[in-house]
Design a protein around this motif. Sequence first.
Motif, PDB file in Angstrom:
ATOM      1  N   ILE A  33       0.900  -1.317  -0.167  1.00 43.37           N
ATOM      2  CA  ILE A  33      -0.120   0.436   0.058  1.00 43.37           C
ATOM      3  C   ILE A  33       1.080   1.504  -0.217  1.00 43.37           C
ATOM      4  CG2 ILE A  33      -1.644   1.317   1.186  1.00 43.37           C
ATOM      5  CD1 ILE A  33      -3.109  -1.420   1.973  1.00 43.37           C
ATOM      6  N   ARG A  34       2.375   1.356   0.951  1.00 44.68           N
ATOM      7  CA  ARG A  34       2.644   2.220   1.014  1.00 44.68           C
ATOM      8  C   ARG A  34       3.521   2.866  -0.553  1.00 44.68           C
ATOM      9  NH1 ARG A  34       7.182   0.763   3.693  1.00 44.68           N
ATOM     10  NH2 ARG A  34       6.097  -0.118   4.720  1.00 44.68           N
ATOM     11  N   LYS A  35       4.028   1.918  -1.562  1.00 49.65           N
ATOM     12  CA  LYS A  35       4.679   1.722  -2.563  1.00 49.65           C
ATOM     13  C   LYS A  35       3.657   2.251  -3.346  1.00 49.65           C
ATOM     14  CE  LYS A  35       8.131  -2.062  -2.353  1.00 49.65           C
ATOM     15  NZ  LYS A  35       8.836  -3.024  -2.407  1.00 49.65           N
ATOM     16  N   GLU A  36       2.610   1.589  -3.492  1.00 51.75           N
ATOM     17  CA  GLU A  36       0.781   1.689  -4.287  1.00 51.75           C
ATOM     18  C   GLU A  36       0.865   3.263  -4.043  1.00 51.75           C
ATOM     19  OE1 GLU A  36      -1.977  -0.407  -3.018  1.00 51.75           O
ATOM     20  OE2 GLU A  36      -1.222  -1.973  -4.858  1.00 51.75           O
ATOM     21  N   LEU A  37       0.846   4.153  -2.927  1.00 58.01           N
ATOM     22  CA  LEU A  37       0.132   5.898  -2.657  1.00 58.01           C
ATOM     23  C   LEU A  37       1.646   6.346  -2.780  1.00 58.01           C
ATOM     24  CD1 LEU A  37      -0.713   5.417   0.863  1.00 58.01           C
ATOM     25  CD2 LEU A  37      -2.233   6.091  -1.214  1.00 58.01           C
ATOM     26  N   LEU A  38       2.561   6.159  -2.941  1.00 55.64           N
ATOM     27  CA  LEU A  38       3.871   6.867  -4.001  1.00 55.64           C
ATOM     28  C   LEU A  38       4.058   6.470  -4.965  1.00 55.64           C
ATOM     29  CD1 LEU A  38       6.835   8.299  -2.237  1.00 55.64           C
ATOM     30  CD2 LEU A  38       8.117   5.444  -2.831  1.00 55.64           C
ATOM     31  N   ALA A  39       3.727   5.863  -6.153  1.00 53.69           N
ATOM     32  CA  ALA A  39       3.496   5.941  -7.192  1.00 53.69           C
ATOM     33  C   ALA A  39       2.100   6.252  -7.780  1.00 53.69           C
ATOM     34  CB  ALA A  39       3.677   4.069  -7.565  1.00 53.69           C
ATOM     35  N   LEU A  40       1.210   6.739  -6.665  1.00 51.26           N
ATOM     36  CA  LEU A  40       0.233   7.296  -7.399  1.00 51.26           C
ATOM     37  C   LEU A  40       0.294   7.996  -8.074  1.00 51.26           C
ATOM     38  CD1 LEU A  40      -3.183   6.654  -7.374  1.00 51.26           C
ATOM     39  CD2 LEU A  40      -3.189   7.743  -5.360  1.00 51.26           C
TER      40      LEU A  40
END
Length: 74
Positions: A33-40
């Motif tokens: 989730i942290r990576k997805e939010l960073l890449a959003l």
Amino acid sequence: MQLEAEEKARLLEKAKKREEILELINKQREERIRKELLALPYKPKRMTQSAPKPACPEISNEAEETYQILRQFD
């Protein structure tokens, strides 16, 4: 009595292993989730509109007629 103690020890070991697995799964989920939010902000935006209609409907009708004629040759 000894069998009950062995069974209890085995079940406690299974419970401990299960808790470790659940902790690992939760940790991996949080990282994902942290990576997805960073890449959003860098992901391309999805278009919510439908495909644009042709500017000239006569061309569309002509293309449809041509398609129907070609289908007759199949």
